[in-house]
Design an enzyme around this catalytic site. Structure first.
Site, PDB file in Angstrom:
ATOM      1  N   LYS A  68       3.354 -15.185   3.398  1.00 22.39           N
ATOM      2  CA  LYS A  68       3.778 -16.336   2.167  1.00 22.39           C
ATOM      3  C   LYS A  68       5.234 -16.262   2.580  1.00 22.39           C
ATOM      4  O   LYS A  68       5.839 -15.898   1.083  1.00 22.39           O
ATOM      5  CB  LYS A  68       3.091 -15.641   1.011  1.00 22.39           C
ATOM      6  N   ASP A 122     -12.323  -9.349   4.112  1.00 22.89           N
ATOM      7  CA  ASP A 122     -14.081  -9.545   3.545  1.00 22.89           C
ATOM      8  C   ASP A 122     -13.759 -11.072   3.585  1.00 22.89           C
ATOM      9  O   ASP A 122     -15.071 -11.640   3.626  1.00 22.89           O
ATOM     10  CB  ASP A 122     -13.033  -9.169   1.923  1.00 22.89           C
ATOM     11  N   ASP A 179      -6.681  -6.947   3.920  1.00 23.36           N
ATOM     12  CA  ASP A 179      -7.405  -6.029   3.592  1.00 23.36           C
ATOM     13  C   ASP A 179      -8.314  -7.808   3.222  1.00 23.36           C
ATOM     14  O   ASP A 179      -9.500  -7.940   3.014  1.00 23.36           O
ATOM     15  CB  ASP A 179      -7.015  -5.964   2.159  1.00 23.36           C
ATOM     16  N   ASP A 190      -2.511 -18.880   1.302  1.00 27.33           N
ATOM     17  CA  ASP A 190      -2.900 -19.657   0.554  1.00 27.33           C
ATOM     18  C   ASP A 190      -3.742 -19.876   1.996  1.00 27.33           C
ATOM     19  O   ASP A 190      -4.985 -20.513   1.446  1.00 27.33           O
ATOM     20  CB  ASP A 190      -2.458 -20.127  -0.775  1.00 27.33           C
ATOM     21  N   TYR A 197       0.959  -1.345   0.037  1.00 35.36           N
ATOM     22  CA  TYR A 197       0.361   0.256   0.087  1.00 35.36           C
ATOM     23  C   TYR A 197       0.711   1.541  -0.128  1.00 35.36           C
ATOM     24  O   TYR A 197       0.216   2.282  -0.706  1.00 35.36           O
ATOM     25  CB  TYR A 197      -1.013  -0.063   1.314  1.00 35.36           C
TER      26      TYR A 197
HETATM   27  C1  IPM Z   1     -10.974  -1.208   3.173  1.00 35.95           C
HETATM   28  C2  IPM Z   1     -11.202  -1.059   2.012  1.00 35.95           C
HETATM   29  C3  IPM Z   1      -9.274   0.020   2.469  1.00 35.95           C
HETATM   30  C4  IPM Z   1      -8.456  -0.506   2.026  1.00 35.95           C
HETATM   31  C5  IPM Z   1      -9.494   0.620   0.383  1.00 35.95           C
HETATM   32  C6  IPM Z   1     -11.169   1.209   0.688  1.00 35.95           C
HETATM   33  C7  IPM Z   1      -8.363   1.866   0.572  1.00 35.95           C
HETATM   34  O1  IPM Z   1     -10.718  -1.772   1.318  1.00 35.95           O
HETATM   35  O2  IPM Z   1     -10.061  -0.789   4.561  1.00 35.95           O
HETATM   36  O3  IPM Z   1     -10.736  -2.661   3.698  1.00 35.95           O
HETATM   37  O4  IPM Z   1      -7.484  -1.485   1.129  1.00 35.95           O
HETATM   38  O5  IPM Z   1      -7.118  -0.506   3.013  1.00 35.95           O
HETATM   39 MG    MG Z   2     -10.743  -4.047   2.228  1.00 33.55          MG
END
Ligand code: IPM
Ligand code: MG
Length: 365
Positions: A191, A251, A247, A223, A141
Site C-alpha cells: 500500500k 483467505d 492473512d 486493494d 502482528y
Molecule cells: C492464519 C490465522 C492466524 C493469523 C490467527 C489464528 C492468529 O488467521 O494463520 O491465517 O492471523 O495469522
Molecule cells: Mg488467517
C-alpha cells in the site's frame, strides 16, 4: 528416514483434521519405509484450559526438539474476553516467533474436479495456481508499541506497523527463489501510496529483483490486488506480501478456489517448520465430524517437502487428494446439490486408500 514430529491439534476442528493428516502421514511412512515418531502437545485454547498458557513451556520445548510441527487450528470463542497475551491466538504467534518462522507459504490451487465449487465462473478459475508468500513475523502482528490505554470512554488503541530492510529482503528472496521454480512471476502487494512500510517494502523488493533477472516483478496496491484476485486469479503466480495483507488475501484465495478447507500452509525459515491448514478452528462445526481434512492433509505434504525434502512422498499425497476429488468424493463444504457429503474421517480414509493403491507401484522403485 526418521520423521520426528510434534503434533499440535489445538482447538475446534483442529484435532479432527489433524487426526486424518496423521493417518495419511502414517500411510506414506509405511509405503516409503520411513519411521514416524510423534508426540502430541497442547496449544491455544486447549493449552489455556489445561495450563493457563496458550503456549506452555513443554510444548515449545517439544517443537524445538522435533524436526517439524503439524498444527491443527487455534481459537475459541470461550477466550474472546481474555487479554491479548492469554488468547489462544497468542500461542500461535509466539510459536511462529520462537521458531523463527518468517516465511509463510500458502498455495492456492484450483483442483480440476472442483472448478464448479468456486463462486467464480469455471472458465475464470480453471488453472489457478497461486503461491502466496506472506511475511509472518513482522508488521502489525508484532509491532511495538501496542496498547489500549486511557479512561473508559476515551480510551485509545494503538498498533504499530514496522518493517526493517533485512526482514523485507529475506522474505523477498523466498518469493523470488520459489518463482524460479514456477512461472517466474512475482507480484509484490503493498500500500505504497499511503504507508511508509510499503514504500520501503517496494524499494527493497525492487532491489532484490536485480539478482533474479529471469523473474518478472510487478507491484500492486493491496486493494487493487484484492479485486484482481477475483477477476483474473489465474494470472497470479507468486504473490509476495506483508503479514496482515497476506492473512487477508490468503483467505480470499481460499474462497476463489472453492473452499478455505482446502488450503495448506508452511511456516518456514527457522530451524523447525510449522505446517497448518489456513482455515481456523471453525467452532460452529467443531465436534460434528464434518470438517474438511484436506487442508491439513495437504499441509502434511508441505511438511514432507519443505522439512524433509521428500518430494516424491509430498507429490504422492497431493496426487492422492486430487484423485479422490476426481472420483467425486466431497466433504460438506464442497458438496453440491445431489452429492452426499463424506465425514471428516471418511474423507481421510479415502485419501489413505488412494495412497495405498498408488504408492504400492511408486515406493518399491
Ligand atoms: C492464519 C490465522 C492466524 C493469523 C490467527 C489464528 C492468529 O488467521 O494463520 O491465517 O492471523 O495469522
Ligand atoms: Mg488467517
Amino acid at each position: 528416514m526418521l520423521l520426528n514430529l510434534t503434533i499440535l491439534p489445538g482447538d475446534g476442528i483442529g484435532p479432527e483434521v489433524t487426526e486424518q493428516a496423521v493417518l495419511v502421514l502414517q500411510a506414506i511412512a509405511d509405503a516409503f519405509g520411513h519411521q514416524l515418531q510423534l508426540q502430541s502437545k497442547n496449544i491455544g485454547g486447549a493449552a489455556l484450559a489445561a495450563a493457563n498458557d496458550p503456549l506452555p513451556a513443554d510444548t515449545i520445548q517439544a517443537c524445538i526438539a522435533s524436526s517439524a510441527v503439524l498444527l491443527g487450528a487455534v481459537g475459541s470463542p470461550a477466550f474472546d474476553h481474555y487479554p491479548n497475551h492469554l488468547r489462544p491466538e497468542a500461542g500461535l504467534l509466539r510459536l511462529r516467533r520462537e521458531l523463527g518462522a518468517y516465511a509463510n507459504l500458502r498455495p492456492a490451487i484450483c483442483f480440476p474436479a472442483l472448478e464448479d465449487c468456486s463462486p467464480l465462473r469455471a472458465d475464470l478459475v480453471r488453472g489457478t495456481d497461486i503461491m502466496i508468500v506472506r511475511e509472518l513475523l513482522g508488521g502489525l502482528y508484532f509491532g511495538e508499541p501496542r496498547s489500549i490505554a486511557g479512561a473508559p470512554g476515551s480510551r485509545v488503541a494503538t498498533n504499530t506497523m514496522t518493517y526493517g530492510e533485512p526482514a523485507i529482503e529475506r522474505i523477498a528472496r523466498v518469493a523470488f527463489d520459489l518463482a524460479m521454480k514456477r512461472r517466474q512471476k512475482v507480484l509484490s502487494v503493498d500500500k505504497a501510496n499511503v504507508l511508509e512500510c510499503s514504500r520501503l517494502w517496494r524499494e527493497v523488493v525492487t532491489r532484490c529483483a536485480k539478482d533474479y533477472p529471469s523473474v518478472q516483478l510487478s507491484h500492486m496496491y493491496v486493494d487493487s490486488a484484492a479485486m484482481s484476485l477475483v477477476q483474473r486469479p489465474k494470472d497470479f503466480d507468486v504473490v509476495l506480501t506483508e503479514n496482515m495483507f497476506g492473512d487477508i488475501l490468503s483467505d480470499q484465495a481460499g474462497g476463489v478456489v472453492g473452499s478455505l478447507g482446502l488450503l495448506a500452509s508452511a511456516s518456514i525459515g527457522g530451524p523447525v517448520g510449522v505446517y497448518e491448514p489456513v482455515h481456523g478452528s471453525a467452532p460452529d462445526i467443531a465436534g460434528k465430524g464434518i470438517a474438511n481434512p484436506l487442508g491439513a492433509v495437504l499441509s502434511a505434504a508441505l511438511l514432507l517437502r519443505h522439512s524433509f525434502e521428500l518430494e516424491p512422498e509430498a507429490t504422492c499425497i497431493e496426487s492422492a487428494v486430487s484423485a479422490v476429488l476426481n472420483q467425486g468424493y466431497r466433504t460438506a463444504d464442497l458438496a453440491r446439490a445431489g452429492q452426499s457429503p463424506l465425514s471428516t474421517s471418511e474423507m481421510g480414509r479415502c485419501v489413505v486408500a488412494e495412497l495405498k493403491a498408488s504408492s504400492s507401484s511408486v515406493a518399491i522403485a
